[in-house]
Design a protein around this motif. Structure first.
Motif, PDB file in Angstrom:
ATOM      1  N   ASP A  43       0.825  -1.210   0.000  1.00 18.60           N
ATOM      2  CA  ASP A  43       0.000   0.000   0.000  1.00 18.60           C
ATOM      3  C   ASP A  43       0.858   1.260   0.000  1.00 18.60           C
ATOM      4  OD1 ASP A  43      -2.331  -1.456  -0.051  1.00 18.60           O
ATOM      5  OD2 ASP A  43      -2.651  -1.358   2.124  1.00 18.60           O
ATOM      6  N   ARG A  44       1.911   1.257   0.824  1.00 18.20           N
ATOM      7  CA  ARG A  44       2.795   2.415   0.868  1.00 18.20           C
ATOM      8  C   ARG A  44       3.526   2.586  -0.460  1.00 18.20           C
ATOM      9  NH1 ARG A  44       5.609   1.084   6.319  1.00 18.20           N
ATOM     10  NH2 ARG A  44       7.370   0.992   4.896  1.00 18.20           N
ATOM     11  N   LEU A  45       3.926   1.480  -1.072  1.00 20.42           N
ATOM     12  CA  LEU A  45       4.601   1.546  -2.366  1.00 20.42           C
ATOM     13  C   LEU A  45       3.657   2.073  -3.439  1.00 20.42           C
ATOM     14  CD1 LEU A  45       7.332   0.876  -3.662  1.00 20.42           C
ATOM     15  CD2 LEU A  45       6.407  -1.361  -4.218  1.00 20.42           C
ATOM     16  N   ARG A  46       2.414   1.645  -3.404  1.00 19.61           N
ATOM     17  CA  ARG A  46       1.414   2.121  -4.371  1.00 19.61           C
ATOM     18  C   ARG A  46       1.165   3.617  -4.186  1.00 19.61           C
ATOM     19  NH1 ARG A  46      -2.485  -1.021  -2.912  1.00 19.61           N
ATOM     20  NH2 ARG A  46      -1.673  -2.760  -4.097  1.00 19.61           N
ATOM     21  N   ASP A  47       1.070   4.066  -2.935  1.00 20.70           N
ATOM     22  CA  ASP A  47       0.887   5.495  -2.665  1.00 20.70           C
ATOM     23  C   ASP A  47       2.082   6.305  -3.167  1.00 20.70           C
ATOM     24  OD1 ASP A  47      -1.540   4.955  -1.482  1.00 20.70           O
ATOM     25  OD2 ASP A  47      -0.737   4.997   0.572  1.00 20.70           O
ATOM     26  N   PHE A  48       3.277   5.770  -2.952  1.00 23.92           N
ATOM     27  CA  PHE A  48       4.482   6.453  -3.431  1.00 23.92           C
ATOM     28  C   PHE A  48       4.470   6.555  -4.946  1.00 23.92           C
ATOM     29  CE2 PHE A  48       8.866   6.094  -5.002  1.00 23.92           C
ATOM     30  CZ  PHE A  48       9.366   7.298  -4.529  1.00 23.92           C
ATOM     31  N   ALA A  49       4.123   5.476  -5.640  1.00 24.14           N
ATOM     32  CA  ALA A  49       4.092   5.491  -7.107  1.00 24.14           C
ATOM     33  C   ALA A  49       3.050   6.490  -7.613  1.00 24.14           C
ATOM     34  CB  ALA A  49       3.803   4.096  -7.637  1.00 24.14           C
ATOM     35  N   GLU A  51       2.062   9.183  -6.075  1.00 25.28           N
ATOM     36  CA  GLU A  51       2.593  10.520  -5.830  1.00 25.28           C
ATOM     37  C   GLU A  51       3.667  10.890  -6.851  1.00 25.28           C
ATOM     38  OE1 GLU A  51       4.643  12.975  -2.166  1.00 25.28           O
ATOM     39  OE2 GLU A  51       3.500  11.146  -1.749  1.00 25.28           O
ATOM     40  N   VAL A  52       4.519   9.939  -7.202  1.00 26.32           N
ATOM     41  CA  VAL A  52       5.547  10.196  -8.217  1.00 26.32           C
ATOM     42  C   VAL A  52       4.901  10.500  -9.558  1.00 26.32           C
ATOM     43  CG1 VAL A  52       7.377   9.099  -9.570  1.00 26.32           C
ATOM     44  CG2 VAL A  52       7.380   8.899  -7.089  1.00 26.32           C
ATOM     45  N   ARG A  53       3.878   9.732  -9.938  1.00 26.11           N
ATOM     46  CA  ARG A  53       3.184   9.993 -11.209  1.00 26.11           C
ATOM     47  C   ARG A  53       2.555  11.385 -11.225  1.00 26.11           C
ATOM     48  NH1 ARG A  53       0.602   5.089 -10.349  1.00 26.11           N
ATOM     49  NH2 ARG A  53       1.915   3.394 -11.051  1.00 26.11           N
ATOM     50  N   HIS A  54       1.950  11.743 -10.099  1.00 26.91           N
ATOM     51  CA  HIS A  54       1.301  13.053  -9.988  1.00 26.91           C
ATOM     52  C   HIS A  54       2.323  14.181 -10.161  1.00 26.91           C
ATOM     53  CE1 HIS A  54      -1.304  16.231  -8.559  1.00 26.91           C
ATOM     54  NE2 HIS A  54      -0.400  16.538  -7.632  1.00 26.91           N
ATOM     55  N   HIS A  55       3.429  14.092  -9.437  1.00 30.27           N
ATOM     56  CA  HIS A  55       4.435  15.146  -9.512  1.00 30.27           C
ATOM     57  C   HIS A  55       5.146  15.160 -10.860  1.00 30.27           C
ATOM     58  CE1 HIS A  55       4.025  16.697  -5.501  1.00 30.27           C
ATOM     59  NE2 HIS A  55       4.070  15.467  -5.001  1.00 30.27           N
ATOM     60  N   SER A  56       5.325  13.997 -11.475  1.00 30.33           N
ATOM     61  CA  SER A  56       5.957  13.992 -12.794  1.00 30.33           C
ATOM     62  C   SER A  56       5.022  14.595 -13.846  1.00 30.33           C
ATOM     63  CB  SER A  56       6.382  12.583 -13.191  1.00 30.33           C
ATOM     64  OG  SER A  56       5.267  11.753 -13.364  1.00 30.33           O
ATOM     65  N   ALA A  57       3.724  14.383 -13.704  1.00 29.67           N
ATOM     66  CA  ALA A  57       2.774  15.001 -14.638  1.00 29.67           C
ATOM     67  C   ALA A  57       2.777  16.517 -14.480  1.00 29.67           C
ATOM     68  CB  ALA A  57       1.377  14.443 -14.409  1.00 29.67           C
ATOM     69  N   ILE A  58       2.847  16.970 -13.243  1.00 30.97           N
ATOM     70  CA  ILE A  58       2.915  18.414 -13.010  1.00 30.97           C
ATOM     71  C   ILE A  58       4.179  18.986 -13.625  1.00 30.97           C
ATOM     72  CG2 ILE A  58       3.227  20.171 -11.222  1.00 30.97           C
ATOM     73  CD1 ILE A  58       1.377  18.501  -9.448  1.00 30.97           C
ATOM     74  N   ARG A  59       5.296  18.321 -13.396  1.00 34.81           N
ATOM     75  CA  ARG A  59       6.577  18.809 -13.932  1.00 34.81           C
ATOM     76  C   ARG A  59       6.575  18.763 -15.449  1.00 34.81           C
ATOM     77  NH1 ARG A  59      10.215  22.402 -13.922  1.00 34.81           N
ATOM     78  NH2 ARG A  59      12.296  21.683 -14.469  1.00 34.81           N
ATOM     79  N   GLU A  60       5.999  17.722 -16.035  1.00 36.26           N
ATOM     80  CA  GLU A  60       5.944  17.645 -17.491  1.00 36.26           C
ATOM     81  C   GLU A  60       5.115  18.785 -18.060  1.00 36.26           C
ATOM     82  OE1 GLU A  60       4.758  14.629 -21.134  1.00 36.26           O
ATOM     83  OE2 GLU A  60       4.421  14.013 -19.060  1.00 36.26           O
ATOM     84  N   SER A  61       3.980  19.099 -17.420  1.00 39.16           N
ATOM     85  CA  SER A  61       3.168  20.207 -17.918  1.00 39.16           C
ATOM     86  C   SER A  61       3.914  21.531 -17.762  1.00 39.16           C
ATOM     87  CB  SER A  61       1.822  20.251 -17.203  1.00 39.16           C
ATOM     88  OG  SER A  61       1.999  20.557 -15.840  1.00 39.16           O
TER      89      SER A  61
END
Length: 87
Positions: A43-49, A51-61
């Motif tokens: 569960d913690r690993l899924r939450d981390f992934a 969060e990483v996807r969310h922040h990478s999408a923000i950075r990509e935009s």
């Protein structure tokens, strides 16, 4: 007499404590704890992934906006055919 009662009480407490420790080491208890820990870790690993996807999408935009690549359609072609999106 009081000394004997004291040592009997200490012995009883130690016996109860040791029996509880031994029972917690039974295979079904160990397996249950291992599964619970694995599920919590997943569960913690899924939450981390996520969060990483969310922040990478923000950075990509942010990068696309900064380089002027925010006008790319779903097919990957931009408004001008000669402009590439860097992929």
């Amino acid at each position: 007499m009081i000394r004997r009662l004291f040592y009997m009480a200490v012995g009883a407490c130690l016996a109860v404590w040791s029996m509880r420790k031994l029972q917690s080491l039974r295979p079904d208890h160990v397996a249950r704890r291992a599964v619970d820990r694995t599920v919590r870790f997943a569960d913690r690993l899924r939450d981390f992934a996520d969060e990483v996807r969310h922040h990478s999408a923000i950075r990509e935009s942010e990068l696309r906006t900064g380089f002027g690549l925010d006008k790319v359609d779903a097919t990957g072609a931009s408004r001008d055919d000669d402009v590439k999106d860097g992929r």
